[in-house]
Design an enzyme around this catalytic site. Structure first.
Site, PDB file in Angstrom:
ATOM      1  N   GLN A  12       0.813  -1.215   0.000  1.00 14.18           N
ATOM      2  CA  GLN A  12       0.000   0.000   0.000  1.00 14.18           C
ATOM      3  C   GLN A  12       0.850   1.270   0.000  1.00 14.18           C
ATOM      4  O   GLN A  12       0.492   2.256  -0.638  1.00 14.18           O
ATOM      5  CB  GLN A  12      -0.972  -0.005   1.182  1.00 14.18           C
ATOM      6  CG  GLN A  12      -0.362  -0.109   2.557  1.00 14.18           C
ATOM      7  CD  GLN A  12      -1.410  -0.084   3.671  1.00 14.18           C
ATOM      8  OE1 GLN A  12      -2.607   0.085   3.427  1.00 14.18           O
ATOM      9  NE2 GLN A  12      -0.962  -0.251   4.903  1.00 14.18           N
ATOM     10  N   THR A  64       3.982  -7.911   7.548  1.00 14.02           N
ATOM     11  CA  THR A  64       3.094  -7.195   8.462  1.00 14.02           C
ATOM     12  C   THR A  64       1.986  -8.054   9.083  1.00 14.02           C
ATOM     13  O   THR A  64       1.117  -7.523   9.767  1.00 14.02           O
ATOM     14  CB  THR A  64       2.428  -6.008   7.735  1.00 14.02           C
ATOM     15  OG1 THR A  64       1.694  -6.500   6.601  1.00 14.02           O
ATOM     16  CG2 THR A  64       3.470  -4.999   7.271  1.00 14.02           C
ATOM     17  N   TYR A 127       6.310  -9.630  15.706  1.00 16.56           N
ATOM     18  CA  TYR A 127       6.339  -8.618  14.649  1.00 16.56           C
ATOM     19  C   TYR A 127       7.100  -7.392  15.121  1.00 16.56           C
ATOM     20  O   TYR A 127       7.997  -6.879  14.441  1.00 16.56           O
ATOM     21  CB  TYR A 127       4.912  -8.246  14.237  1.00 16.56           C
ATOM     22  CG  TYR A 127       4.837  -6.967  13.427  1.00 16.56           C
ATOM     23  CD1 TYR A 127       5.283  -6.933  12.109  1.00 16.56           C
ATOM     24  CD2 TYR A 127       4.341  -5.786  13.986  1.00 16.56           C
ATOM     25  CE1 TYR A 127       5.234  -5.759  11.375  1.00 16.56           C
ATOM     26  CE2 TYR A 127       4.287  -4.619  13.259  1.00 16.56           C
ATOM     27  CZ  TYR A 127       4.740  -4.606  11.956  1.00 16.56           C
ATOM     28  OH  TYR A 127       4.700  -3.437  11.231  1.00 16.56           O
ATOM     29  N   LYS A 131      10.714  -5.804  13.710  1.00 18.45           N
ATOM     30  CA  LYS A 131      10.869  -4.428  13.224  1.00 18.45           C
ATOM     31  C   LYS A 131      11.936  -3.678  14.023  1.00 18.45           C
ATOM     32  O   LYS A 131      12.711  -2.897  13.461  1.00 18.45           O
ATOM     33  CB  LYS A 131       9.533  -3.693  13.287  1.00 18.45           C
ATOM     34  CG  LYS A 131       8.476  -4.207  12.314  1.00 18.45           C
ATOM     35  CD  LYS A 131       8.870  -4.006  10.858  1.00 18.45           C
ATOM     36  CE  LYS A 131       8.776  -2.558  10.439  1.00 18.45           C
ATOM     37  NZ  LYS A 131       9.053  -2.369   8.985  1.00 18.45           N
ATOM     38  N   TRP A 152      -0.808   2.253  12.629  1.00 14.97           N
ATOM     39  CA  TRP A 152      -2.118   1.900  12.080  1.00 14.97           C
ATOM     40  C   TRP A 152      -2.254   2.401  10.633  1.00 14.97           C
ATOM     41  O   TRP A 152      -3.228   3.056  10.264  1.00 14.97           O
ATOM     42  CB  TRP A 152      -3.228   2.471  12.959  1.00 14.97           C
ATOM     43  CG  TRP A 152      -3.238   1.943  14.367  1.00 14.97           C
ATOM     44  CD1 TRP A 152      -2.226   1.285  15.016  1.00 14.97           C
ATOM     45  CD2 TRP A 152      -4.307   2.023  15.303  1.00 14.97           C
ATOM     46  NE1 TRP A 152      -2.597   0.962  16.288  1.00 14.97           N
ATOM     47  CE2 TRP A 152      -3.880   1.409  16.509  1.00 14.97           C
ATOM     48  CE3 TRP A 152      -5.583   2.587  15.268  1.00 14.97           C
ATOM     49  CZ2 TRP A 152      -4.680   1.315  17.628  1.00 14.97           C
ATOM     50  CZ3 TRP A 152      -6.378   2.499  16.396  1.00 14.97           C
ATOM     51  CH2 TRP A 152      -5.934   1.863  17.562  1.00 14.97           C
TER      52      TRP A 152
END
Length: 258
Positions: A12, A64, A127, A131, A152
Site C-alpha cells: 500500500q 506485516t 512482529y 521491526k 495503524w
C-alpha cells in the site's frame, strides 16, 4: 536529477508512492517489488545497486501479518530484520541514503502518554521484535538513514488494511465486532508519502528517527465508527463493541506516537 529506489512497491505504501510521484519534478523513481528486488537476497540487491546509481532508497518492504508472525516468526525476521540489514549494507556500500518505514509496535504500550522518539523500546510481539531488530541493524551499519515510525497505516485505495476490511465486511453484510482495548493514531499512506517527499527528499532533514502519524488518537472501535460516518454507512452497518477481545499476538494497549 535525484534517483530513488523504492523496495516493496507492490504494497500500500509503494502503490501510494507510485500514484503521487509522477507529479514530483527532478526525481526518478525506480519501483521494485519482491519479484525483482527481494531484500532478503543480498546478491540481487548488490546488482541492483551497482546498476542504479541511486541517491535514496525508500524501503516499503515489510512482513506485516502480526498474528502469523507470532506463530512462525522466521519470515517476519527474514524481511523486517535481515532484509533491513541487507539494504543498510547495500546503501552504505554505494553511498545511498536509506529511508526505512518502521512501526509503533516497537513499544510495549504501558506508557500513559504518547511515545516520543527518545522513549525506550520494548516490543511485546514477534512482529514488533522483528521491526526493532531491523531498526537496530540500520543504526549499527549506516549513519545516513531516516527511520520513520508510523502507526495503524492504511490506504483507502490499496492493499489489505483495516479501512478497506471494514468497508468490505459492511458490503457483505457482516457484523463488525471491534475492540476498544487499544489506542493509536490511524495514518493514511498519503500522509507518510507526502512527509517523505516534502520533508526528506527536498529539505534534507537531519538523519535519525522520526514519528509520523495523522495525529488523532483513537481506538479501533472509534476508527471503525469514523470510517462508517465518512462513508454514510452508520445506519447500514452492524457495529458491535467486542468485549474481552483476544488475539494470538499481544498488542500494545497504547501505541500513540508523539
Amino acid at each position: 536529477m535525484k534517483r530513488i529506489l523504492v523496495s516493496g512497491s507492490a504494497g500500500q505504501m509503494g502503490q501510494t508512492l507510485k500514484e503521487l510521484t509522477p507529479f514530483v519534478k527532478e526525481m526518478f523513481f525506480d519501483f521494485r517489488d519482491s519479484s525483482d528486488a527481494n531484500i532478503t537476497d543480498q546478491e540481487t540487491l548488490k546488482k541492483i545497486f551497482q546498476q542504479g546509481n541511486y541517491d535514496y532508497c525508500i524501503n516499503c518492504a515489510a512482513y506485516t501479518n502480526v498474528e502469523q508472525a507470532e506463530k512462525t516468526p522466521e519470515p517476519a525476521f527474514a524481511v523486517n530484520a535481515e532484509g533491513a540489514k541487507n539494504l543498510a549494507k547495500a546503501c552504505k556500500d554505494h553511498g545511498v541514503t536509506l529511508i526505512h518505514i518502521s512501526t509503533d509496535y516497537v513499544f510495549d504500550g504501558t506508557k500513559e502518554g504518547p511515545y516520543t522518539v527518545e522513549d525506550a523500546t520494548n516490543p511485546i510481539n514477534e512482529y514488533g521484535k522483528s521491526k526493532l531488530k531491523g531498526e537496530q541493524y540500520i543504526r549499527q551499519i549506516w549513519a545516513n538513514h531516516y527511520i520513520i515510525r508510523t502507526s495503524w497505516l492504511y490506504s483507502k485505495k490499496y492493499g489489505h488494511n483495516f479501512y478497506r476490511t471494514i468497508l468490505k465486511k459492511v458490503s457483505e453484510g457482516e457484523e463488525l465486532c471491534i475492540t476498544d482495548e487499544q489506542k493509536g493514531c490511524p495514518t493514511n499512506t498519503e500522509t507518510l508519502v507526502k512527509f517523505i517527499l516534502e520533508n526528506i527528499l527536498t529539505e534534507n532533514k537531519p538523519f535519525g528517527t522520526y514519528h509520523v502519524t495523522d495525529g488523532k488518537p483513537m481506538t479501533w472501535y472509534d476508527f471503525a465508527k469514523q470510517i462508517l460516518d465518512e462513508k454514510g454507512l452508520t445506519d447500514k452497518a452492524k457495529l458491535v463493541l467486542a468485549t474481552n477481545y483476544r488475539t494470538f499476538a499481544k498488542r500494545p494497549k497504547n501505541s500513540i506516537l508523539s
